[in-house]
Scaffold this motif. Structure first.
Motif, short mmCIF file in Angstrom:
data_model
loop_
_atom_site.label_atom_id
_atom_site.label_comp_id
_atom_site.label_asym_id
_atom_site.label_seq_id
_atom_site.Cartn_x
_atom_site.Cartn_y
_atom_site.Cartn_z
N ASN A 167 0.81 -1.22 0.00
CA ASN A 167 0.00 0.00 0.00
C ASN A 167 0.84 1.27 0.00
OD1 ASN A 167 0.99 -0.26 2.57
ND2 ASN A 167 -0.97 0.12 3.61
N ASP A 168 2.13 1.17 -0.31
CA ASP A 168 3.01 2.33 -0.39
C ASP A 168 2.93 2.91 -1.80
OD1 ASP A 168 5.03 4.20 -0.51
OD2 ASP A 168 6.53 2.93 0.45
N SER A 169 2.45 4.12 -1.91
CA SER A 169 2.26 4.72 -3.24
C SER A 169 3.56 4.93 -4.01
CB SER A 169 1.53 6.07 -3.10
OG SER A 169 2.29 6.98 -2.33
N GLN A 170 4.71 4.89 -3.34
CA GLN A 170 5.99 5.02 -4.02
C GLN A 170 6.41 3.73 -4.72
OE1 GLN A 170 8.98 6.47 -1.34
NE2 GLN A 170 8.00 8.46 -1.06
N GLY A 175 -0.91 -1.68 -4.42
CA GLY A 175 -2.37 -1.74 -4.42
C GLY A 175 -2.94 -3.05 -3.95
N ASP A 176 -2.15 -4.15 -4.01
CA ASP A 176 -2.69 -5.43 -3.57
C ASP A 176 -1.59 -6.38 -3.08
OD1 ASP A 176 -4.30 -7.54 -3.00
OD2 ASP A 176 -4.91 -7.96 -5.05
N GLU A 177 -0.76 -6.87 -4.00
CA GLU A 177 0.25 -7.85 -3.61
C GLU A 177 1.61 -7.50 -4.22
OE1 GLU A 177 -0.92 -11.90 -4.26
OE2 GLU A 177 -3.00 -11.51 -3.69
N ILE A 178 2.66 -7.58 -3.39
CA ILE A 178 4.04 -7.38 -3.80
C ILE A 178 4.82 -8.61 -3.37
CG2 ILE A 178 6.12 -6.00 -3.49
CD1 ILE A 178 4.01 -4.52 -5.05
N SER A 179 5.37 -9.37 -4.33
CA SER A 179 5.99 -10.66 -4.02
C SER A 179 7.42 -10.71 -4.56
CB SER A 179 5.17 -11.80 -4.63
OG SER A 179 3.83 -11.75 -4.20
N PRO A 180 8.45 -10.62 -3.71
CA PRO A 180 9.84 -10.74 -4.17
C PRO A 180 10.11 -12.13 -4.75
CG PRO A 180 9.75 -9.76 -1.98
CD PRO A 180 8.36 -10.28 -2.28
N SER A 212 21.02 -0.13 0.84
CA SER A 212 21.27 -1.08 1.93
C SER A 212 20.28 -2.23 1.78
CB SER A 212 21.12 -0.40 3.29
OG SER A 212 19.75 -0.27 3.64
N PRO A 213 20.47 -3.32 2.51
CA PRO A 213 19.57 -4.47 2.36
C PRO A 213 18.11 -4.18 2.69
CG PRO A 213 21.58 -5.12 3.50
CD PRO A 213 21.60 -3.63 3.41
N SER A 214 17.86 -3.14 3.50
CA SER A 214 16.49 -2.87 3.93
C SER A 214 15.99 -1.47 3.58
CB SER A 214 16.39 -3.06 5.45
OG SER A 214 17.29 -2.20 6.13
N ASP A 215 16.78 -0.72 2.84
CA ASP A 215 16.41 0.66 2.52
C ASP A 215 16.29 0.82 1.01
OD1 ASP A 215 15.89 3.35 2.52
OD2 ASP A 215 17.95 3.96 2.95
N PHE A 216 15.05 0.69 0.50
CA PHE A 216 14.80 0.78 -0.94
C PHE A 216 14.07 2.09 -1.23
CE2 PHE A 216 15.33 -3.67 -0.02
CZ PHE A 216 16.15 -4.10 -1.05
N SER A 217 14.61 2.82 -2.21
CA SER A 217 14.06 4.13 -2.51
C SER A 217 13.60 4.27 -3.95
CB SER A 217 15.09 5.22 -2.20
OG SER A 217 16.28 5.01 -2.95
N ARG A 218 13.96 3.32 -4.80
CA ARG A 218 13.59 3.38 -6.21
C ARG A 218 12.83 2.12 -6.59
NH1 ARG A 218 19.58 4.04 -7.79
NH2 ARG A 218 19.71 3.32 -5.64
N PHE A 219 11.66 2.30 -7.19
CA PHE A 219 10.81 1.18 -7.59
C PHE A 219 10.44 1.39 -9.05
CE2 PHE A 219 10.32 2.03 -3.09
CZ PHE A 219 10.52 0.78 -2.53
N ILE A 220 10.88 0.46 -9.90
CA ILE A 220 10.83 0.69 -11.34
C ILE A 220 10.07 -0.45 -12.03
CG2 ILE A 220 12.22 1.18 -13.40
CD1 ILE A 220 14.59 1.67 -11.45
#
Length: 326
Positions: A167-170, A175-180, A212-220
């Motif tokens: 649910n993070d707009s960035q 909107g529903d599911e994010i699966s690595p 870093s392993p837990s700090d993601f700032s770019r989503f493409i």
């Protein structure tokens, strides 16, 4: 998957991608557990997930469910387990499986849906996983966040929480599911491929990038495909600066496409370099490992329907250099 060494520290000659006829016939590496066990069902999730080789031991991470949901027949109470091997072919399940669970509401539709792993500078395992969650114990509606767990031995994991959310707009595809489904490190940049599902996106492929392993700032957004992407996508280092993804297409396409990218631009996939029809009987869900020391490719797969088998298999192919003289 293959860990990416930091830029400039390794000399990795470029390898070719195996032709379909170079892959061996399948060998069974894991069978489902007995009825009612945590891994009685091995289909219905993006699994087998990923392979890490640590201190000469192969760690194959996979997802199991303890049965079928009463609501829709899907997998119930999905959890992550691990099996070990010394040759990549003969595996033994860890006796204390499952090693990672996720059911904050004790809802049978919750659980671990997908995963991808890398090693950090200390050879600890960083495992990114699809953390399915519900708002209460009985709802049939679920979402999925990207979780992170770490381990120094590959068996005992500490849950580090969510690293990006549905649910993070960035987040592209939120909107529903994010699966690595796969991860790698290039220099000081951490990259996680993920599948996004929402009202606007149907099984689309994205990549999260961070310092870093837990700090993601770019989503493409990775690519604009008409067909859904339902699995694969564990990055394989095929040269110093290139990766390959074995992308599993939607159920009607029945194909695995091998696409490539530069490590600095993982969102720009090109190809396909190879295109396989799904290996029969409908072995779809795929993770691939390249062992340069043994000069061998390993492809681990499972089916998506019980009539096609409730097991995980492996195929192998010889590793060949682009310049055969080397």
């Amino acid at each position: 998957m293959t860990i990416l060494a930091e830029d400039g520290k390794d000399n990795l000659p470029q390898v070719t991608i195996p032709r379909a006829d170079e892959w061996s016939r399948e060998q069974v590496v894991l069978e489902a557990g007995p009825k009612g066990s945590w891994d009685a069902r091995l289909y219905g999730q993006i699994s087998p997930c990923t392979v890490v080789k640590k201190n000469g031991t192969w760690l194959l991470y996979y997802i199991g469910a303890n049965g079928n949901r009463t609501t829709d027949g899907g997998p119930a109470n999905r959890s992550l387990g691990v099996a070990t091997s010394t040759d990549g072919i003969h595996f033994k399940k860890f006796e204390k499986n499952p090693i990672l669970t996720h059911q904050p509401q004790n809802n049978p539709e919750e659980g671990v849906f997908s995963a991808g792993a890398i090693l950090d500078n200390n050879s600890d395992i960083l495992l990114y996983f699809g953390a399915t969650l519900a708002s209460n114990p009985t709802t049939e509606s679920v979402q999925c966040n990207a979780g992170l767990a770490s381990s120094n031995d590959g068996f005992h994991f500490e849950n580090q929480g969510y690293v990006f959310s549905w649910n993070d707009s960035q987040v592209w595809g939120h909107g529903d599911e994010i699966s690595p489904i796969g991860a790698f490190r290039a220099g000081e940049i951490f990259n996680v491929y993920y599948i996004a599902k929402s009202a606007e996106v149907s099984w689309g492929l994205g990549v999260a990038r961070g310092d870093s392993p837990s700090d993601f700032s770019r989503f493409i957004k990775v690519q604009d495909e008409q067909r859904d992407i339902i699995g694969g996508c564990d990055p394989i280092r095929i040269s110093n600066d290139s990766i390959a993804l074995f992308v599993v297409k939607d159920f009607s396409a029945n194909t695995i496409e091998v696409l490539t990218a530069h490590v600095d631009h993982p969102e720009k996939l090109t190809g396909p370099v190879r295109k396989y029809s799904v290996f029969r009987p409908n072995y779809r869900h795929t993770t691939v490992y390249l062992d340069r020391e043994r000069k061998m490719w390993f492809m681990y797969q499972s089916t998506d329907q019980p009539e096609n088998g409730n097991k995980i298999v492996v195929r192998t192919a010889p590793m060949k250099l682009v310049d055969s003289k080397k």
